[in-house]
Design a protein around this motif. Sequence first.
Motif, PDB file in Angstrom:
ATOM      1  N   ASP A 165       0.840  -1.208   0.000  1.00  0.00           N
ATOM      2  CA  ASP A 165       0.000   0.000   0.000  1.00  0.00           C
ATOM      3  C   ASP A 165       0.874   1.257   0.000  1.00  0.00           C
ATOM      4  OD1 ASP A 165      -2.133  -1.756   0.228  1.00  0.00           O
ATOM      5  OD2 ASP A 165      -2.490  -1.348   2.354  1.00  0.00           O
ATOM      6  N   HIS A 166       2.119   1.149   0.483  1.00  0.00           N
ATOM      7  CA  HIS A 166       3.038   2.293   0.568  1.00  0.00           C
ATOM      8  C   HIS A 166       3.820   2.518  -0.727  1.00  0.00           C
ATOM      9  CE1 HIS A 166       2.498   2.718   4.904  1.00  0.00           C
ATOM     10  NE2 HIS A 166       2.730   1.423   5.056  1.00  0.00           N
ATOM     11  N   ILE A 167       3.798   1.554  -1.645  1.00  0.00           N
ATOM     12  CA  ILE A 167       4.585   1.669  -2.878  1.00  0.00           C
ATOM     13  C   ILE A 167       3.857   2.577  -3.868  1.00  0.00           C
ATOM     14  CG2 ILE A 167       5.524   0.388  -4.861  1.00  0.00           C
ATOM     15  CD1 ILE A 167       5.768  -2.068  -2.949  1.00  0.00           C
ATOM     16  N   ASP A 168       4.602   3.497  -4.455  1.00  0.00           N
ATOM     17  CA  ASP A 168       4.042   4.382  -5.478  1.00  0.00           C
ATOM     18  C   ASP A 168       3.715   3.509  -6.703  1.00  0.00           C
ATOM     19  OD1 ASP A 168       3.806   6.096  -7.770  1.00  0.00           O
ATOM     20  OD2 ASP A 168       4.842   7.675  -6.676  1.00  0.00           O
ATOM     21  N   GLN A 169       2.436   3.351  -7.001  1.00  0.00           N
ATOM     22  CA  GLN A 169       2.016   2.462  -8.085  1.00  0.00           C
ATOM     23  C   GLN A 169       2.494   2.921  -9.460  1.00  0.00           C
ATOM     24  OE1 GLN A 169       0.662  -0.573  -7.322  1.00  0.00           O
ATOM     25  NE2 GLN A 169       1.054   0.189  -5.251  1.00  0.00           N
ATOM     26  N   LYS A 170       2.576   4.243  -9.640  1.00  0.00           N
ATOM     27  CA  LYS A 170       2.994   4.764 -10.942  1.00  0.00           C
ATOM     28  C   LYS A 170       4.516   4.696 -11.125  1.00  0.00           C
ATOM     29  CE  LYS A 170      -0.913   7.913 -11.641  1.00  0.00           C
ATOM     30  NZ  LYS A 170      -1.650   7.687 -10.399  1.00  0.00           N
ATOM     31  N   ALA A 171       5.253   4.823 -10.006  1.00  0.00           N
ATOM     32  CA  ALA A 171       6.721   4.807 -10.076  1.00  0.00           C
ATOM     33  C   ALA A 171       7.261   4.058  -8.852  1.00  0.00           C
ATOM     34  CB  ALA A 171       7.252   6.238 -10.126  1.00  0.00           C
ATOM     35  N   PRO A 172       7.194   2.709  -8.895  1.00  0.00           N
ATOM     36  CA  PRO A 172       7.567   1.923  -7.715  1.00  0.00           C
ATOM     37  C   PRO A 172       9.003   2.103  -7.227  1.00  0.00           C
ATOM     38  CG  PRO A 172       7.009   0.486  -9.584  1.00  0.00           C
ATOM     39  CD  PRO A 172       6.748   1.882 -10.009  1.00  0.00           C
ATOM     40  N   PHE A 173       9.898   2.518  -8.129  1.00  0.00           N
ATOM     41  CA  PHE A 173      11.306   2.699  -7.728  1.00  0.00           C
ATOM     42  C   PHE A 173      11.699   4.172  -7.684  1.00  0.00           C
ATOM     43  CE2 PHE A 173      11.052  -1.608  -9.461  1.00  0.00           C
ATOM     44  CZ  PHE A 173      11.534  -2.314  -8.365  1.00  0.00           C
ATOM     45  N   LYS A 174      10.686   5.030  -7.548  1.00  0.00           N
ATOM     46  CA  LYS A 174      10.945   6.462  -7.463  1.00  0.00           C
ATOM     47  C   LYS A 174      11.766   6.735  -6.196  1.00  0.00           C
ATOM     48  CE  LYS A 174       7.741   9.414  -6.089  1.00  0.00           C
ATOM     49  NZ  LYS A 174       6.427  10.009  -6.049  1.00  0.00           N
ATOM     50  N   GLU A 175      12.723   7.645  -6.322  1.00  0.00           N
ATOM     51  CA  GLU A 175      13.547   7.984  -5.170  1.00  0.00           C
ATOM     52  C   GLU A 175      12.660   8.547  -4.049  1.00  0.00           C
ATOM     53  OE1 GLU A 175      17.337  10.807  -4.508  1.00  0.00           O
ATOM     54  OE2 GLU A 175      17.370   9.565  -6.316  1.00  0.00           O
ATOM     55  N   ILE A 176      12.942   8.112  -2.823  1.00  0.00           N
ATOM     56  CA  ILE A 176      12.163   8.575  -1.670  1.00  0.00           C
ATOM     57  C   ILE A 176      12.912   9.752  -1.052  1.00  0.00           C
ATOM     58  CG2 ILE A 176      11.305   7.926   0.624  1.00  0.00           C
ATOM     59  CD1 ILE A 176      11.101   5.020  -0.624  1.00  0.00           C
ATOM     60  N   PRO A 177      12.240  10.924  -0.971  1.00  0.00           N
ATOM     61  CA  PRO A 177      12.919  12.103  -0.437  1.00  0.00           C
ATOM     62  C   PRO A 177      13.425  11.860   0.989  1.00  0.00           C
ATOM     63  CG  PRO A 177      10.725  12.658  -1.277  1.00  0.00           C
ATOM     64  CD  PRO A 177      10.852  11.169  -1.303  1.00  0.00           C
ATOM     65  N   ASN A 178      14.604  12.410   1.280  1.00  0.00           N
ATOM     66  CA  ASN A 178      15.159  12.367   2.644  1.00  0.00           C
ATOM     67  C   ASN A 178      15.365  10.937   3.143  1.00  0.00           C
ATOM     68  OD1 ASN A 178      16.199  13.744   4.815  1.00  0.00           O
ATOM     69  ND2 ASN A 178      14.251  13.806   5.894  1.00  0.00           N
ATOM     70  N   ALA A 179      15.696  10.009   2.217  1.00  0.00           N
ATOM     71  CA  ALA A 179      15.828   8.603   2.612  1.00  0.00           C
ATOM     72  C   ALA A 179      17.242   8.080   2.377  1.00  0.00           C
ATOM     73  CB  ALA A 179      14.835   7.752   1.840  1.00  0.00           C
ATOM     74  N   VAL A 180      17.666   7.229   3.305  1.00  0.00           N
ATOM     75  CA  VAL A 180      18.936   6.515   3.173  1.00  0.00           C
ATOM     76  C   VAL A 180      18.582   5.057   2.867  1.00  0.00           C
ATOM     77  CG1 VAL A 180      21.003   5.776   4.396  1.00  0.00           C
ATOM     78  CG2 VAL A 180      20.094   8.062   4.780  1.00  0.00           C
ATOM     79  N   PRO A 181      19.007   4.557   1.703  1.00  0.00           N
ATOM     80  CA  PRO A 181      18.658   3.169   1.355  1.00  0.00           C
ATOM     81  C   PRO A 181      19.248   2.161   2.356  1.00  0.00           C
ATOM     82  CG  PRO A 181      19.690   4.317  -0.496  1.00  0.00           C
ATOM     83  CD  PRO A 181      19.817   5.201   0.688  1.00  0.00           C
ATOM     84  N   PHE A 182      18.494   1.133   2.638  1.00  0.00           N
ATOM     85  CA  PHE A 182      18.985   0.038   3.488  1.00  0.00           C
ATOM     86  C   PHE A 182      19.224  -1.161   2.588  1.00  0.00           C
ATOM     87  CE2 PHE A 182      18.504  -3.788   6.005  1.00  0.00           C
ATOM     88  CZ  PHE A 182      19.303  -3.508   7.109  1.00  0.00           C
ATOM     89  N   VAL A 183      20.482  -1.625   2.572  1.00  0.00           N
ATOM     90  CA  VAL A 183      20.835  -2.759   1.712  1.00  0.00           C
ATOM     91  C   VAL A 183      20.863  -4.001   2.591  1.00  0.00           C
ATOM     92  CG1 VAL A 183      22.553  -3.747   0.156  1.00  0.00           C
ATOM     93  CG2 VAL A 183      22.205  -1.268   0.229  1.00  0.00           C
ATOM     94  N   ARG A 184      20.037  -4.986   2.250  1.00  0.00           N
ATOM     95  CA  ARG A 184      19.983  -6.209   3.012  1.00  0.00           C
ATOM     96  C   ARG A 184      20.832  -7.253   2.305  1.00  0.00           C
ATOM     97  NH1 ARG A 184      15.017  -9.839   5.097  1.00  0.00           N
ATOM     98  NH2 ARG A 184      16.253 -10.876   6.659  1.00  0.00           N
ATOM     99  N   GLU A 185      21.809  -7.798   3.026  1.00  0.00           N
ATOM    100  CA  GLU A 185      22.697  -8.810   2.438  1.00  0.00           C
ATOM    101  C   GLU A 185      21.944 -10.096   2.214  1.00  0.00           C
ATOM    102  OE1 GLU A 185      24.596  -6.895   5.200  1.00  0.00           O
ATOM    103  OE2 GLU A 185      24.812  -5.710   3.389  1.00  0.00           O
TER     104      GLU A 185
END
Length: 185
Positions: A165-185
Amino acid sequence: MILMKDIIREGHPTLRKVAEEVTFPISEDIKQLGLNLHEYVMNSQNPEMVEKYGLRPGIGLAAPQVNESKRVFALHIEGEGKIEASFIAINPKIVSHSVEMTYITSGEGCLSVDRDVEGFVPRYARITVKAYDVEGKEFKKRLKGLPAIAFQHELDHLNGIMFYDHIDQKAPFKEIPNAVPFVRE
């Protein structure tokens, strides 16, 4: 013991309901529910248990996912040989959160969703939470990284919200403002 057949899937109406607050004193049923949820996430990270019982690995499980509309969930997260978070939360709340956001670069998954859903799920990078344990004792924790993300995912289940429900349906990989990506190994 909770098995995959006990976990309801997307489309089930319980997943879209706001779960009921747990009343005190905590009943034996609620205590057992919390322990069973915690046992599932721990077992689901044990390769022998996964193979023996056909479990899907998970780091969190909420009561609504086993068709119990109660405000209870369990988390168990191990990383680099140590436990990052492992607890049962009854009537959990976020009492404060960072302005900074985060998201898992590979996306989120869910034991109630049998398909891959692509896209970034924005979450608060750091949260302070309050909840009760199965003995009815209140606790407060500061969480960041994967424990913070997982707490928010499970809390959403208690509010009838699915991660996608939180994913932008039109642009699912759109950059999220003020966000630091979390990389899961």
